[in-house]
Design a protein around this motif. Structure first.
Motif, PDB file in Angstrom:
ATOM      1  N   GLY A  61       0.800  -1.223   0.000  1.00 59.65           N
ATOM      2  CA  GLY A  61       0.000   0.000   0.000  1.00 59.65           C
ATOM      3  C   GLY A  61       0.827   1.263   0.000  1.00 59.65           C
ATOM      4  O   GLY A  61       2.001   1.265  -0.372  1.00 59.65           O
ATOM      5  N   ALA A  62       0.184   2.333   0.428  1.00 62.81           N
ATOM      6  CA  ALA A  62       0.831   3.645   0.430  1.00 62.81           C
ATOM      7  C   ALA A  62       0.512   4.333   1.735  1.00 62.81           C
ATOM      8  O   ALA A  62      -0.428   3.967   2.423  1.00 62.81           O
ATOM      9  N   ILE A  63       1.347   5.325   2.089  1.00 54.89           N
ATOM     10  CA  ILE A  63       0.988   6.138   3.247  1.00 54.89           C
ATOM     11  C   ILE A  63       0.797   7.582   2.805  1.00 54.89           C
ATOM     12  O   ILE A  63       1.443   8.059   1.879  1.00 54.89           O
ATOM     13  N   GLU A  64      -0.116   8.218   3.507  1.00 56.64           N
ATOM     14  CA  GLU A  64      -0.413   9.600   3.165  1.00 56.64           C
ATOM     15  C   GLU A  64       0.687  10.500   3.694  1.00 56.64           C
ATOM     16  O   GLU A  64       1.257  10.248   4.756  1.00 56.64           O
ATOM     17  N   ARG A  65       0.987  11.556   2.931  1.00 54.94           N
ATOM     18  CA  ARG A  65       1.968  12.510   3.421  1.00 54.94           C
ATOM     19  C   ARG A  65       1.221  13.682   4.064  1.00 54.94           C
ATOM     20  O   ARG A  65       0.116  14.020   3.650  1.00 54.94           O
ATOM     21  N   PRO A  66       1.844  14.317   5.037  1.00 53.00           N
ATOM     22  CA  PRO A  66       1.245  15.549   5.556  1.00 53.00           C
ATOM     23  C   PRO A  66       1.571  16.705   4.609  1.00 53.00           C
ATOM     24  O   PRO A  66       2.086  16.482   3.521  1.00 53.00           O
ATOM     25  N   CYS A  93     -11.257  25.270  14.750  1.00 54.24           N
ATOM     26  CA  CYS A  93     -11.283  23.821  14.585  1.00 54.24           C
ATOM     27  C   CYS A  93     -10.643  23.165  15.798  1.00 54.24           C
ATOM     28  O   CYS A  93      -9.794  23.760  16.455  1.00 54.24           O
ATOM     29  N   ASP A  94     -11.053  21.925  16.113  1.00 64.14           N
ATOM     30  CA  ASP A  94     -10.323  21.151  17.112  1.00 64.14           C
ATOM     31  C   ASP A  94      -9.671  19.929  16.475  1.00 64.14           C
ATOM     32  O   ASP A  94      -9.040  19.127  17.146  1.00 64.14           O
ATOM     33  N   CYS A  95      -9.862  19.804  15.149  1.00 60.59           N
ATOM     34  CA  CYS A  95      -9.155  18.753  14.416  1.00 60.59           C
ATOM     35  C   CYS A  95      -8.904  19.251  13.002  1.00 60.59           C
ATOM     36  O   CYS A  95      -9.816  19.725  12.337  1.00 60.59           O
ATOM     37  N   LEU A  96      -7.638  19.166  12.592  1.00 61.78           N
ATOM     38  CA  LEU A  96      -7.281  19.567  11.236  1.00 61.78           C
ATOM     39  C   LEU A  96      -6.793  18.334  10.494  1.00 61.78           C
ATOM     40  O   LEU A  96      -5.786  17.729  10.871  1.00 61.78           O
ATOM     41  N   ALA A  97      -7.523  17.964   9.448  1.00 63.81           N
ATOM     42  CA  ALA A  97      -7.151  16.770   8.671  1.00 63.81           C
ATOM     43  C   ALA A  97      -6.347  17.215   7.463  1.00 63.81           C
ATOM     44  O   ALA A  97      -6.843  17.989   6.643  1.00 63.81           O
ATOM     45  N   ILE A  98      -5.094  16.754   7.377  1.00 63.55           N
ATOM     46  CA  ILE A  98      -4.246  17.234   6.289  1.00 63.55           C
ATOM     47  C   ILE A  98      -3.876  16.104   5.342  1.00 63.55           C
ATOM     48  O   ILE A  98      -3.723  14.948   5.740  1.00 63.55           O
ATOM     49  N   SER A  99      -3.727  16.465   4.086  1.00 63.62           N
ATOM     50  CA  SER A  99      -3.287  15.482   3.099  1.00 63.62           C
ATOM     51  C   SER A  99      -2.383  16.156   2.090  1.00 63.62           C
ATOM     52  O   SER A  99      -2.735  17.179   1.515  1.00 63.62           O
ATOM     53  N   GLY A 100      -1.219  15.571   1.887  1.00 63.41           N
ATOM     54  CA  GLY A 100      -0.278  16.107   0.891  1.00 63.41           C
ATOM     55  C   GLY A 100      -0.021  15.115  -0.219  1.00 63.41           C
ATOM     56  O   GLY A 100       1.034  15.132  -0.847  1.00 63.41           O
ATOM     57  N   GLY A 101      -0.969  14.212  -0.428  1.00 57.25           N
ATOM     58  CA  GLY A 101      -0.765  13.173  -1.448  1.00 57.25           C
ATOM     59  C   GLY A 101      -0.287  11.884  -0.800  1.00 57.25           C
ATOM     60  O   GLY A 101      -0.260  11.768   0.417  1.00 57.25           O
ATOM     61  N   TRP A 102       0.063  10.931  -1.645  1.00 59.73           N
ATOM     62  CA  TRP A 102       0.363   9.590  -1.157  1.00 59.73           C
ATOM     63  C   TRP A 102       1.753   9.140  -1.592  1.00 59.73           C
ATOM     64  O   TRP A 102       2.214   9.480  -2.666  1.00 59.73           O
ATOM     65  N   THR A 103       2.400   8.370  -0.711  1.00 55.53           N
ATOM     66  CA  THR A 103       3.728   7.830  -1.004  1.00 55.53           C
ATOM     67  C   THR A 103       3.665   6.304  -0.982  1.00 55.53           C
ATOM     68  O   THR A 103       3.294   5.721   0.040  1.00 55.53           O
ATOM     69  N   PRO A 104       4.011   5.664  -2.090  1.00 54.35           N
ATOM     70  CA  PRO A 104       4.021   4.195  -2.091  1.00 54.35           C
ATOM     71  C   PRO A 104       5.015   3.667  -1.052  1.00 54.35           C
ATOM     72  O   PRO A 104       6.088   4.228  -0.870  1.00 54.35           O
ATOM     73  N   ASN A 107       7.208  12.034 -12.103  1.00 55.78           N
ATOM     74  CA  ASN A 107       7.002  13.483 -11.982  1.00 55.78           C
ATOM     75  C   ASN A 107       5.538  13.873 -11.832  1.00 55.78           C
ATOM     76  O   ASN A 107       5.225  14.911 -11.264  1.00 55.78           O
ATOM     77  N   LYS A 108       4.663  13.033 -12.354  1.00 54.30           N
ATOM     78  CA  LYS A 108       3.243  13.377 -12.335  1.00 54.30           C
ATOM     79  C   LYS A 108       2.711  13.374 -10.893  1.00 54.30           C
ATOM     80  O   LYS A 108       2.080  14.316 -10.448  1.00 54.30           O
ATOM     81  N   ASP A 109       3.023  12.304 -10.149  1.00 54.96           N
ATOM     82  CA  ASP A 109       2.509  12.186  -8.784  1.00 54.96           C
ATOM     83  C   ASP A 109       3.532  12.544  -7.725  1.00 54.96           C
ATOM     84  O   ASP A 109       3.259  12.439  -6.534  1.00 54.96           O
ATOM     85  N   ASN A 110       4.755  12.955  -8.161  1.00 55.42           N
ATOM     86  CA  ASN A 110       5.828  13.262  -7.205  1.00 55.42           C
ATOM     87  C   ASN A 110       6.093  12.106  -6.254  1.00 55.42           C
ATOM     88  O   ASN A 110       6.102  12.261  -5.030  1.00 55.42           O
ATOM     89  N   ILE A 111       6.307  10.950  -6.823  1.00 58.14           N
ATOM     90  CA  ILE A 111       6.574   9.778  -5.989  1.00 58.14           C
ATOM     91  C   ILE A 111       7.699   8.959  -6.605  1.00 58.14           C
ATOM     92  O   ILE A 111       7.974   9.056  -7.793  1.00 58.14           O
ATOM     93  N   PHE A 112       8.332   8.175  -5.752  1.00 55.54           N
ATOM     94  CA  PHE A 112       9.279   7.175  -6.240  1.00 55.54           C
ATOM     95  C   PHE A 112       8.535   5.848  -6.351  1.00 55.54           C
ATOM     96  O   PHE A 112       7.836   5.442  -5.424  1.00 55.54           O
ATOM     97  N   VAL A 113       8.690   5.200  -7.502  1.00 54.09           N
ATOM     98  CA  VAL A 113       8.011   3.928  -7.698  1.00 54.09           C
ATOM     99  C   VAL A 113       9.041   2.848  -8.045  1.00 54.09           C
ATOM    100  O   VAL A 113      10.122   3.154  -8.538  1.00 54.09           O
TER     101      VAL A 113
END
Ligand SMILES: [Zn+2]
Lengths: 91, 1001
Positions: B293-298, B417-428, B444-450
């Motif tokens: 899977g992948a993990i989300e980046r902040p 807010c008392d909760c801030l949900a952040i997402s900076g895309g996903w990293t495999p 380059n499209k998704d800014n990830i290493f595959v």
């Protein structure tokens, strides 16, 4: 942890084997005829290349036989295993 | 519980099973199925620790192994407590006790928090720069750093838990039980492959199992419903072995992998007794499929680390899987579509979502349109420039981005807010792929290493390979798995997938603020407290390689190995240096993927099983006679036999006196024994020993010295000619296996023409060595028919004799200088013969002696011990043993090296004797020998190798290696010790019986 295909026993885990360094270094038949430089060449000088290297391996915890291995040192892939006394393969 | 944070969701959490636990001394409740993190969040607890350097309050941020903040000390028992446990990975059990570990004196009032105000003084490399000088201050610095940094406490008592190891073999190993791994497992199983499926969580299914939006559909069913049917199918599949709660720790070459299964950590402590805690699987797989899977980046912005700031995917999981709201007033901050799934989950659960801030100009995908239709406020092309709230976020400040995205414009908007949900895309999750030696490429499209190139029989699928949208994940997983397994058709070929497709992408590694960068704290690595500023500082100071930047700033060096931080660190380096990210390369991910306990690594090999030890057949006798043992190689050898309250010195003095004055007996069974047979056996001995063997007669013994090809002494021992083509070689105890290997090596590779066969018989025979002036009388009593006269049975000879049915090989050889006989029998008779000798020797007060006395007795005679008086740099000439080098033999191993320019140097270290001026002063083995004490630094001429007090000579004796020692006989030298200097005189190496009279009794 490699898998090594012992030519006498078959495929076994690397932990059963020991490496004996570079292969095809023949002990001089008449050491006393050699000067210090020539003897040192036999005694100390070994290659350490990136790529396919010919090595001796011993199935120490198995049949105790020595054999030759052509191993790519960049990825540890074993290209060929052949017996002592056989010529190195062309790879 | 004042707030209503639990929502009605009984699917994965069992609300009928209430569990109590204690966090920082406070009793709280959760449910079966919770993780410690979800249970804490349901109690409205975000603040769980303090950051490492600045001691900033930190909260739970994720829902998985990438968690940087919620790192707790579990348990309060001295033996069972465990530091550095991630609350997001701990399954809640009844009675769990946990504490924040990175704060002192308490999480709410932390003295180190002052570092936060001093932070302009604590830039990257601060520790390196400040605490390095002066070196003598280090101990003082260390005290404060350790006290206030604190990464948990290790248990102080022995681990009472049991751990296990198991080997497994399979056709296909699948790592990760999410949807792509499950599909691959099914395809492989349908092709009749043996599949091993590993999943680190309790349940299979990954994130799709709790996916509850109405947009994603598989074969016209809700995707989670479709997946549950697949899981049921797989659970009943005989070709598939499923191991859950099992995480892959390491991926080595040749598809050799280590995985750790948790067996009891989720159980209440009181039901764990006598159960194996963890099992380490050592797996050999023909093929490996990575579906981790992948993990989300902040996102990286000013003050992005406050408690209450979480990954958007985590907020969604806590709602949809655990039924826990992370806050009652939510804001989402994103640069991509996936956070809109969180928006839908919040909406569906009736949780207030105040706004979405998206750095993109717009998005028109199906899912975003749906969120728009719900009337949720979206700030397009905006960013967060600051957050507020010390122990919990309470406000975000939002501004518009300029065209380039490197500054902010317009007026500042404040949102509660008392909760801030952040997402900076996903990293495999490519960690395993790179651990196995695979090379990555940059997308380059998704800014990830595959994953790109691998030498192994291996495949990455799903998000681990860079597919993030459901249709790509499924269709590519099916296609790639079929190709990998060389399968034409599968049952999934007609799969129909519907999902929202992301069209607009935008990424800014470091988001601008209205304040200058120097006044902001945009965190990259939460665990190590490194910020974007630190990366820039490192670059300004000249660090260019990403590996150097990483070490200097400590980014990515925590227990999470930078799972969240690495991509941003790379991105900021690339932006600052105007480099393409693909050209920078990534840092190396090393095993273990997640930390392992030492217990798991050692498994059952603890206590007496840590290392095997070898016992002689007489071992029990030694034990019963109060022997102390020493380890020699793997052997337990009797060291000395203290009587009453004797010290070792007392015992050794008594034993050696007895051996010299009447008789002693030694268990010599541990000596290496090699049976040599063949028509070329004699020629073989000539080639491996320095001395000549041609004239040795049957029934005679000879001492031999063996060299390495470099001329250095390798081993020694006595070899006996048993028959025409039959010899028995003895080696040193420790050298036996190596000598055997070396001889085999020469036979097989250099001299295959020789007809010689070697057999190790060390364990087959036992040896009792009887020595002393009364030895002959004792042996006569045992072997009544044996002629022991010097004519019939001289020194260095051998007789074969029967004692009843027992074949005995008796050798008259001596390592003590006394008349002595060694009786070799088949090992099973070893104890019998030993007791026979003791019985026969009773009237002569026969005294068992151990290795220490043996060493003393031989030192009196100047006999070397290979490995004690030699260290691989001594030639026979250095040992003053020139007599053993055959002048006649054309060649033997090491001969040519004896006259290399280095070995013929006159000033080599040579073996000498040393006598102390004060005869009662015993030198320390290893002590250095000098001539001039006043010259600093002193020139060290050599060192003491053996040293004893001789009861026979009534003085201290020592052997030493000494530069130009042969020339120095009679010279006075010094042995400087810490509290005194000992005066010594160089002597001959033979101290006793120079004429060798004692060997004849
Ligand atoms: Zn073999």
């Amino acid at each position: 942890m490699f898998l090594i295909n012992c030519p006498y026993c078959g495929e076994r885990d690397q932990s059963e084997f020991v490496s004996g360094g570079e292969a095809h270094i023949v002990r001089p038949k008449q050491p006393t005829e050699l000067n210090d430089d020539q003897w040192a060449e036999y005694l100390f000088m070994r290659k350490n290349i990136k790529g396919i290297q010919f090595e001796r391996w011993n199935h120490a915890h198995g049949c105790r036989k020595w054999f030759n291995v052509a191993r790519d040192t960049s990825n540890d892939k074993i290209e060929k295993i052949y017996k002592i006394g056989e010529q190195p393969p062309k790879l | 519980m004042s707030k209503n944070l639990r929502i009605n969701n009984k699917q994965f959490v069992d609300e009928t099973r209430k569990l109590s636990f204690v966090f920082n001394g406070k009793k709280l409740y959760g449910y079966k199925g919770d993780t410690l993190a979800s249970a804490l969040l349901s109690n409205d607890i975000h603040l769980v620790g303090r950051s490492f350097k600045y001691h900033r309050p930190r909260g739970i941020m994720t829902s998985g192994s990438e968690e940087p903040n919620a790192i707790l000390q579990i348990g309060n028992d001295d033996a069972l407590t465990e530091p550095n446990a991630r609350a997001t990975e701990i399954e809640l059990y009844d009675g769990l006790i946990c504490n924040s570990q990175n704060c002192w004196p308490s999480v709410k009032f932390d003295i180190g928090g002052i570092n936060n105000f001093l932070s302009p003084l604590l830039p990257a490399g601060f520790y390196y720069k400040t605490f390095m000088w002066p070196a003598s201050f280090w101990e003082k610095y260390e005290y404060f750093i350790r006290k206030s940094a604190g990464l948990g406490k290790s248990p102080t008592k022995q681990d009472p838990d049991m751990y296990d190891h198991r080997y497994m073999h399979c056709d296909i190993l699948i790592v990760g039980g999410g949807v792509s791994g499950l599909i691959a497992a099914k395809i492989a199983s349908d092709d009749n492959k043996k599949v091993l499926l590993l999943e680190d969580k309790e349940l299979l299914g990954g994130s799709l199992i709790y996916d509850d939006n109405d947009i994603s559909k598989i074969d016209n069913q809700k995707s989670s419903e479709w997946l549950k049917k697949l899981i049921d199918n797989i659970k009943n599949d005989k070709n598939i072995i499923i191991k859950t709660r099992t995480s892959l720790a390491a991926y080595h070459n040749y598809n050799f992998l280590l995985a750790r299964q948790n067996l009891t950590d989720h159980l209440s402590v009181n039901v764990r007794n006598n159960k194996i805690r963890q099992r380490l699987y050592k797996i050999r797989a023909k093929k490996v499929i990575i579906s981790t899977g992948a993990i989300e980046r902040p996102q990286v912005f000013h003050n992005n680390d406050r408690p209450g700031i979480m990954l958007a995917s985590a907020v969604k999981k806590y709602i949809d899987y655990f039924g826990v709201r992370c806050g009652l007033e939510n804001v989402i901050f994103t640069n991509n579509d996936s956070a809109y799934e969180t928006a839908l989950s919040l909406h569906k659960s009736g949780t207030k979502l105040n706004a979405i801030i998206d750095i993109r100009d717009n998005s028109s995908s199906e899912i975003v349109n749906k969120v728009k239709s719900l009337g949720i406020q979206i700030y397009w092309n905006h960013t967060i420039v600051n957050t507020k709230g010390y122990k919990r976020i309470n406000k975000v400040s939002v501004m518009k981005l300029n065209d380039k995205g490197n500054d902010v414009i317009g007026k500042k908007i404040e949102l509660n807010c008392d909760c801030l949900a952040i997402s900076g895309g996903w990293t495999p999750m490519v960690h395993l792929f790179t651990q196995s030696g695979g090379k990555l490429k940059f997308d380059n499209k998704d800014n990830i290493f595959v994953p790109d190139k691998t030498n192994l029989n291996q495949l990455s699928i799903g998000s681990a390979k860079g597919d993030f949208e459901l249709d790509d994940v499924l269709k590519n997983s099916i296609k790639d798995t079929k190709k990998f397994l060389q399968i034409e058709n599968s049952n999934f070929d007609k799969i129909d997938v519907k999902c929202s497709k992301e069209k607009e992408k935008k990424n800014i590694w470091l988001l601008p603020s209205d304040k200058p960068l120097s006044k902001t704290k945009p965190f990259l690595d939460y665990q190590n407290d490194s910020t974007a500023k630190d990366i820039k500082l490192a670059l300004r100071e000249g660090f260019k390689s990403i590996e150097h930047v990483k070490r200097y700033t400590t980014t990515g060096m925590g227990t999470d190995q930078g799972k969240l931080a690495n991509m941003h660190a790379l991105g900021i380096v690339a932006d600052t240096t105007n480099t393409n990210m693909g050209d920078l390369g990534t840092t190396t991910f090393r095993p273990p993927y997640t930390p392992l306990t030492f217990g798991t690594i050692v498994g059952r090999n603890v206590g007496q099983f840590f290392d095997i030890f070898r016992k002689t057949p007489m071992h029990d006798w030694h034990v019963n006679n109060n022997a102390k043992f020493e380890n020699v190689g793997q052997w337990k050898r009797a060291w000395y036999y203290p009587k009453d309250d004797e010290t070792m010195h007392d015992a050794v003095q008594r034993e050696s006196k007895a051996a010299r004055e009447s008789s002693g007996i030694l268990d010599a069974s541990t000596l290496g024994k090699i049976d040599i047979q063949g028509t070329d056996a004699n020629e073989f001995l000539n080639r491996v020993y320095t001395n000549a063997w041609s004239k040795l007669q049957i029934g005679k013994c000879r001492y031999g010295l063996m060299l390495n090809e470099d001329g250095m002494v390798y081993d020694d021992g006595v070899t006996t000619k048993l028959g025409e083509n039959h010899y028995l070689m003895t080696t040193t105890t420790g050298g036996a296996a190596n000598v055997m290997s070396k001889l085999e090596d020469y036979l097989q590779t250099e001299w295959p023409e020789l007809d010689v066969f070697l057999t190790s018989v060390t364990d087959h025979y036992s040896t009792a060595s009887v020595c002393g002036p009364n030895a002959k009388k004792i042996i006569t009593k045992i072997f009544k028919d044996l002629d022991l006269s010097d004519e019939s049975f001289p020194h260095m000879s051998f007789k074969e004799v029967k004692l009843g049915e027992i074949n005995c090989r008796v050798m008259r050889i001596s390592f003590t200088g006394e008349l002595s006989y060694e009786i070799n029998v088949e090992a099973s008779y070893g104890k019998y013969i030993w007791e026979k000798c003791i019985e026969a020797g009773k009237e002569f007060d026969i005294t068992p002696y151990g290795t220490e006395t043996m060493h003393l007795l031989r030192a009196e005679k100047g006999f070397i011990i290979v490995g004690q008086d030699t260290d691989g740099t001594m030639t026979p000439v250095d040992l003053q043993m020139d007599w053993i080098i055959s002048k006649k033999k054309y060649d033997f191993i090491g001969k040519r090296s004896l006259y290399r320019s280095d070995t013929i140097r006159e000033d080599r270290k040579q073996l000498v004797g040393l006598l102390t001026d004060d005869p009662n002063e015993i030198l320390e083995e290893g002590a250095q020998i000098v001539k001039d004490e006043n010259k600093k630094p002193m020139d060290m001429l050599g060192h003491v190798t053996s040293s004893y007090f001789s009861p026979t000579l009534k003085k201290s004796i020592a052997l030493a290696v000494l530069k130009e020692g042969k020339q120095l006989k009679g010279q006075k030298l010094l042995v400087p010790m810490i509290d005194k200097t000992i005066k010594v005189t160089v002597s001959d190496t033979v101290f006793l019986d120079k004429e060798n009279e004692r060997i004849n009794g």
